[in-house]
Design a protein around this motif. Sequence first.
Motif, PDB file in Angstrom:
ATOM      1  N   GLY A 119       0.816  -1.203   0.000  1.00 19.82           N
ATOM      2  CA  GLY A 119       0.000   0.000   0.000  1.00 19.82           C
ATOM      3  C   GLY A 119       0.852   1.256   0.000  1.00 19.82           C
ATOM      4  O   GLY A 119       2.071   1.198  -0.114  1.00 19.82           O
ATOM      5  N   CYS A 120       0.158   2.365   0.150  1.00 17.02           N
ATOM      6  CA  CYS A 120       0.800   3.679   0.058  1.00 17.02           C
ATOM      7  C   CYS A 120       1.378   4.102   1.398  1.00 17.02           C
ATOM      8  O   CYS A 120       1.237   3.417   2.410  1.00 17.02           O
ATOM      9  CB  CYS A 120      -0.213   4.703  -0.435  1.00 17.02           C
ATOM     10  SG  CYS A 120      -1.501   5.015   0.794  1.00 17.02           S
ATOM     11  N   LEU A 121       1.997   5.257   1.399  1.00 18.37           N
ATOM     12  CA  LEU A 121       2.654   5.777   2.598  1.00 18.37           C
ATOM     13  C   LEU A 121       1.682   6.031   3.751  1.00 18.37           C
ATOM     14  O   LEU A 121       1.985   5.723   4.908  1.00 18.37           O
ATOM     15  CB  LEU A 121       3.393   7.076   2.229  1.00 18.37           C
ATOM     16  CG  LEU A 121       4.101   7.820   3.361  1.00 18.37           C
ATOM     17  CD1 LEU A 121       5.211   6.954   3.971  1.00 18.37           C
ATOM     18  CD2 LEU A 121       4.679   9.128   2.842  1.00 18.37           C
ATOM     19  N   CYS A 122       0.499   6.570   3.460  1.00 23.24           N
ATOM     20  CA  CYS A 122      -0.415   6.957   4.551  1.00 23.24           C
ATOM     21  C   CYS A 122      -1.346   5.818   4.964  1.00 23.24           C
ATOM     22  O   CYS A 122      -2.002   5.912   5.990  1.00 23.24           O
ATOM     23  CB  CYS A 122      -1.220   8.195   4.166  1.00 23.24           C
ATOM     24  SG  CYS A 122      -2.589   7.899   3.029  1.00 23.24           S
ATOM     25  N   GLY A 123      -1.418   4.739   4.165  1.00 27.43           N
ATOM     26  CA  GLY A 123      -2.255   3.599   4.529  1.00 27.43           C
ATOM     27  C   GLY A 123      -3.678   3.678   4.000  1.00 27.43           C
ATOM     28  O   GLY A 123      -4.475   2.756   4.179  1.00 27.43           O
ATOM     29  N   GLU A 124      -3.995   4.753   3.302  1.00 35.29           N
ATOM     30  CA  GLU A 124      -5.350   4.922   2.745  1.00 35.29           C
ATOM     31  C   GLU A 124      -5.612   3.901   1.626  1.00 35.29           C
ATOM     32  O   GLU A 124      -6.721   3.401   1.492  1.00 35.29           O
ATOM     33  CB  GLU A 124      -5.478   6.354   2.204  1.00 35.29           C
ATOM     34  CG  GLU A 124      -6.832   6.736   1.683  1.00 35.29           C
ATOM     35  CD  GLU A 124      -7.883   6.839   2.782  1.00 35.29           C
ATOM     36  OE1 GLU A 124      -7.501   7.201   3.917  1.00 35.29           O
ATOM     37  OE2 GLU A 124      -9.051   6.551   2.507  1.00 35.29           O
ATOM     38  N   VAL A 125      -4.588   3.624   0.824  1.00 32.77           N
ATOM     39  CA  VAL A 125      -4.715   2.635  -0.254  1.00 32.77           C
ATOM     40  C   VAL A 125      -3.962   1.377   0.140  1.00 32.77           C
ATOM     41  O   VAL A 125      -2.764   1.433   0.459  1.00 32.77           O
ATOM     42  CB  VAL A 125      -4.163   3.175  -1.595  1.00 32.77           C
ATOM     43  CG1 VAL A 125      -4.156   2.078  -2.656  1.00 32.77           C
ATOM     44  CG2 VAL A 125      -4.971   4.378  -2.067  1.00 32.77           C
ATOM     45  N   PHE A 136      -2.477   6.058  -8.031  1.00 33.87           N
ATOM     46  CA  PHE A 136      -1.749   6.643  -6.890  1.00 33.87           C
ATOM     47  C   PHE A 136      -2.716   7.072  -5.807  1.00 33.87           C
ATOM     48  O   PHE A 136      -3.905   7.278  -6.055  1.00 33.87           O
ATOM     49  CB  PHE A 136      -0.900   7.834  -7.357  1.00 33.87           C
ATOM     50  CG  PHE A 136      -1.713   8.936  -8.006  1.00 33.87           C
ATOM     51  CD1 PHE A 136      -2.076   8.852  -9.343  1.00 33.87           C
ATOM     52  CD2 PHE A 136      -2.123  10.033  -7.273  1.00 33.87           C
ATOM     53  CE1 PHE A 136      -2.834   9.854  -9.938  1.00 33.87           C
ATOM     54  CE2 PHE A 136      -2.881  11.051  -7.857  1.00 33.87           C
ATOM     55  CZ  PHE A 136      -3.237  10.954  -9.194  1.00 33.87           C
ATOM     56  N   CYS A 137      -2.203   7.199  -4.601  1.00 24.54           N
ATOM     57  CA  CYS A 137      -3.037   7.605  -3.473  1.00 24.54           C
ATOM     58  C   CYS A 137      -3.313   9.102  -3.550  1.00 24.54           C
ATOM     59  O   CYS A 137      -2.385   9.907  -3.607  1.00 24.54           O
ATOM     60  CB  CYS A 137      -2.356   7.261  -2.157  1.00 24.54           C
ATOM     61  SG  CYS A 137      -3.282   7.870  -0.731  1.00 24.54           S
ATOM     62  N   ALA A 138      -4.583   9.469  -3.529  1.00 21.84           N
ATOM     63  CA  ALA A 138      -4.952  10.882  -3.615  1.00 21.84           C
ATOM     64  C   ALA A 138      -4.622  11.613  -2.314  1.00 21.84           C
ATOM     65  O   ALA A 138      -4.468  12.828  -2.308  1.00 21.84           O
ATOM     66  CB  ALA A 138      -6.435  11.023  -3.932  1.00 21.84           C
ATOM     67  N   ALA A 139      -4.505  10.872  -1.213  1.00 19.48           N
ATOM     68  CA  ALA A 139      -4.243  11.516   0.079  1.00 19.48           C
ATOM     69  C   ALA A 139      -2.761  11.820   0.272  1.00 19.48           C
ATOM     70  O   ALA A 139      -2.401  12.911   0.700  1.00 19.48           O
ATOM     71  CB  ALA A 139      -4.750  10.638   1.214  1.00 19.48           C
ATOM     72  N   CYS A 140      -1.870  10.865  -0.047  1.00 16.79           N
ATOM     73  CA  CYS A 140      -0.445  11.083   0.225  1.00 16.79           C
ATOM     74  C   CYS A 140       0.399  11.159  -1.039  1.00 16.79           C
ATOM     75  O   CYS A 140       1.581  11.484  -0.971  1.00 16.79           O
ATOM     76  CB  CYS A 140       0.092   9.993   1.165  1.00 16.79           C
ATOM     77  SG  CYS A 140       0.260   8.376   0.409  1.00 16.79           S
ATOM     78  N   GLY A 141      -0.192  10.855  -2.192  1.00 19.03           N
ATOM     79  CA  GLY A 141       0.534  11.001  -3.451  1.00 19.03           C
ATOM     80  C   GLY A 141       1.417   9.841  -3.849  1.00 19.03           C
ATOM     81  O   GLY A 141       2.042   9.874  -4.914  1.00 19.03           O
TER      82      GLY A 141
HETATM   83 ZN   LIG Z   1      -1.732   7.309   0.902  1.00 21.88          ZN
END
Ligand SMILES: [Zn+2]
Length: 136
Positions: free
Chosen positions: A7-13, A75-80
């Motif tokens: 997943g992405c850096l912030c965990g949203e995806v 890509f994650c819209a929250a953390c990019g």
């Molecule tokens: Zn993210």
Amino acid sequence: MTPIGGGCLCGEVRYEYRGMVGPAAYCHCEDCRRCTGSAFNVGVRLETEGFFLVRGAPRAFTKAAESGNSLTRHFCAACGSPVYTSSPRHPDCVFVKAGSLDDPAVVNPAYQSWVSSSVDWAEIPTDLPAYKRGRS
Ligand SMILES: [Zn+2]
Ligand SMILES: [Zn+2]
């Protein structure tokens, strides 16, 4: 089979994968340089049928590559963070960003492409100062 997670850096995806982990490829093309913000991309081929988004809804950006292939980068819209790439020409597979995997040990580098556009700083000189952690 234990699923592989990532997943992405912030965990949203977040995604999960069940299946054979395909070869990883370094890509030195300019598009990969720009979308990663780094010298090259490392993409890992996974089979679409075993790949599931289990959290979040990544945004997508589609661009025709120099090869003529249309590539969609998710890509994650929250953390990019870039997470994976898909292509209508190859609906059977997706390419996850190697760095998005929870366990980097599953990455199996097999080849590099677009070395004709590789930048000089793609290779880390062995004589550079190296710090175990951040340079303070
Ligand atoms: Zn993210
Ligand atoms: Zn590329």
